[in-house]
Enzyme design. Structure first.
Site, PDB file in Angstrom:
ATOM      1  N   GLN A  67       1.072  -0.470  -0.197  1.00  0.00           N
ATOM      2  CA  GLN A  67       0.228  -0.388   0.028  1.00  0.00           C
ATOM      3  C   GLN A  67       0.895   0.972  -0.027  1.00  0.00           C
ATOM      4  O   GLN A  67       0.259   2.526   0.031  1.00  0.00           O
ATOM      5  CB  GLN A  67      -1.059   0.376   1.412  1.00  0.00           C
ATOM      6  CG  GLN A  67      -2.052  -1.187   0.774  1.00  0.00           C
ATOM      7  CD  GLN A  67      -2.571  -1.099  -0.205  1.00  0.00           C
ATOM      8  OE1 GLN A  67      -2.158  -2.062  -0.844  1.00  0.00           O
ATOM      9  NE2 GLN A  67      -3.604   0.116  -0.825  1.00  0.00           N
ATOM     10  N   GLU A  68       1.856   0.859   0.601  1.00  0.00           N
ATOM     11  CA  GLU A  68       2.553   2.723   0.581  1.00  0.00           C
ATOM     12  C   GLU A  68       3.180   2.412  -0.425  1.00  0.00           C
ATOM     13  O   GLU A  68       3.500   3.954  -0.933  1.00  0.00           O
ATOM     14  CB  GLU A  68       4.217   2.489   1.732  1.00  0.00           C
ATOM     15  CG  GLU A  68       3.077   2.159   3.541  1.00  0.00           C
ATOM     16  CD  GLU A  68       3.249   3.412   3.557  1.00  0.00           C
ATOM     17  OE1 GLU A  68       3.334   4.498   3.452  1.00  0.00           O
ATOM     18  OE2 GLU A  68       2.881   3.897   4.608  1.00  0.00           O
ATOM     19  N   SER A  69       3.819   1.830  -1.424  1.00  0.00           N
ATOM     20  CA  SER A  69       4.631   2.095  -2.496  1.00  0.00           C
ATOM     21  C   SER A  69       4.560   0.660  -3.750  1.00  0.00           C
ATOM     22  O   SER A  69       5.326   1.073  -4.589  1.00  0.00           O
ATOM     23  CB  SER A  69       6.560   1.838  -1.872  1.00  0.00           C
ATOM     24  OG  SER A  69       6.678   0.550  -1.677  1.00  0.00           O
TER      25      SER A  69
END
Length: 354
Positions: free
Chosen positions: A78-80
Site C-alpha cells: 500500500q505504501e509503494s
C-alpha cells in the site's frame, strides 16, 4: 479444532492517494500483481524476492505476534507497491523509499540494517527493518492503551497519521478525518493481508489456553531454529554447546535469532502458563495431565525421547488434523509437520495438556 491452511487471495481493488502524516502512503490497486512471487514458505507469498528475507526478519525481531509477515507485506504494498526508485517511490509530501518514511520520522527509526555503511530509506533492508521497528513500537502502544479494537488497526493508523492522532480520536480516525485517507489506509491493508499469506500460516479456531498458545506460536512460523535461543519475550540468539547449534561445521546458533523447540513452547504459553525452559522440564511440569494420542487438542504438548522421561529431547505443539507445530532443528524454521514424521516415530513418548 480445525486448522486451515490459508490461501493467498486478492480481495479488493481500490485506489487512494494519501500525502499526510508522519509517514505518507500511496494506496494502490491491490488487484495488480506483485513484481515477483516467492515460494510462499513461512506464511509469506506474493512479494518480490529482494523483500522477502527482510520482511520475515522484521516480523521475527518484533515481540508483538500481531506483526506478521503478511501485515508488513500488505503495508509495504500500500505504501509503494514495492517500488524502490526515486521516481516511483517519492510522494508529493516528500515521503521516501518503499516504506515511505518522511525525513524526520526516518531520523527516529532508520538504521543501517543491511550493513552497507549508511542508513537509507531507499535501501530495502534499512527501510523494511525501520518499518518493522516502528510498527512493533506502535503495536505495543496500541495494546497498552485503553482504546478498543484491533491493535493492528491502531498501529497502522499511528504509522499513517501519527500516534497523536490515534490518541485524539481514541482509536482509528473516522472517515471524516483527512478525507478518509487514514481510515481507508487501515481498512485496505487489513483486507489485503490474505493476498500475502502463503502456505504455512495456521488459522486456529476455538478458544482456551491451548488454542491461544497455538495461535501465538503460529505467528512465528518461518522463524529460524536457534539452539538455546528464544525466551518468553520472543526470539533471541542462541549458543553452541560443543554438540548442538552447528551448521556446516560452524556455530550457527550464536548468530541466529530464533527459537529452539522448548523456548517456542514456553513463549507460546507464557501468558497463561509459566512453563519451564527445557523440553524435559516441561514434561515434568505437565506429566500429571497426560493425553492419549486419540484425544489430542490444539496446543497439547507432544514429546519425543531416546530413553524414558530423562531422555526427552524434543517438544512440539499439536496443531490439529494430525499435524504439529514445532521448531525442528538447526537449519530449519518454525513450521508445521505431520505428527507421524515430525521426529522418528519410535521416539514418540507421549502428550500432555498444560
Amino acid at each position: 479444532m480445525k486448522v486451515l491452511i490459508r490461501v493467498a487471495v486478492a480481495v479488493i481493488g481500490l485506489i487512494f492517494l494519501t500525502v499526510m502524516g508522519l509517514v505518507a502512503a500511496v494506496l494502490v490497486d491491490v488487484d495488480a500483481e506483485a513484481d515477483e512471487l516467492t515460494d510462499g514458505g513461512g506464511g509469506l507469498s506474493g512479494v518480490p524476492t529482494e523483500f522477502r528475507l527482510w520482511i520475515l526478519k522484521a516480523s521475527q525481531e518484533c515481540a508483538q505476534p500481531e506483526l506478521s509477515p503478511a501485515l508488513l507485506a500488505a503495508q509495504l504494498y500500500q505504501e509503494s507497491k514495492f517500488k524502490t526508485t526515486r521516481e516511483e517511490a517519492t510522494s508529493g509530501a516528500g515521503a521516501q523509499g518503499p516504506a515511505q518514511f518522511m525525513p524526520g520520522t526516518w531520523q527516529t527509526w532508520g538504521r543501517d540494517a543491511d550493513g552497507n555503511g549508511k542508513a537509507s530509506p531507499w535501501d530495502i533492508g534499512d527501510a523494511v527493518m525501520a518499518q518493522g521497528r516502528m510498527m512493533c513500537s506502535l503495536l505495543k502502544q496500541a495494546k497498552s492503551s485503553s482504546y478498543g479494537g484491533d491493535p493492528r488497526a491502531l498501529a497502522l493508523a499511528g504509522y499513517n497519521a501519527g500516534w497523536g492522532t490515534v490518541e485524539r480520536y481514541q482509536g482509528v480516525p473516522p472517515v471524516q478525518f483527512a478525507h478518509g485517507e487514514t481510515y481507508h489506509y487501515v481498512r485496505i491493508i487489513l483486507a489485503t493481508m490474505p493476498r500475502f499469506q502463503g502456505p504455512g500460516l495456521l488459522e486456529v479456531s476455538g478458544s482456551g489456553s491451548g488454542a491461544d498458545a497455538l495461535r501465538k506460536a503460529s505467528a512465528r512460523m518461518g522463524t529460524p531454529y536457534a539452539w538455546g535461543g528464544g525466551s518468553p519475550a520472543g526470539p533471541t540468539t542462541g549458543f553452541c554447546d560443543g554438540t548442538n547449534g552447528y551448521l556446516g561445521g560452524k556455530c550457527s546458533a550464536s548468530s541466529t535469532v530464533g527459537f529452539d523447540c522448548s523456548s517456542l513452547v514456553q513463549y507460546a504459553y507464557w501468558d497463561h502458563v509459566k512453563l519451564p525452559r527445557t523440553a524435559s522440564a516441561q514434561y515434568g511440569a505437565t506429566s500429571s495431565r497426560a493425553v492419549s494420542r486419540q484425544n489430542l487438542k490444539a496446543g497439547d504438548l507432544l514429546f519425543w525421547s531416546n530413553g524414558g522421561s530423562s531422555g526427552i529431547y524434543h517438544v512440539a505443539m499439536y496443531a490439529g488434523d494430525g499435524n504439529v507445530l514445532h521448531a525442528p532443528r538447526t537449519g530449519k524454521t518454525v513450521s508445521v509437520a505431520p505428527l507421524t514424521s515430525a521426529m522418528p516415530g519410535g521416539d514418540y513418548y507421549g502428550a500432555t495438556r498444560p
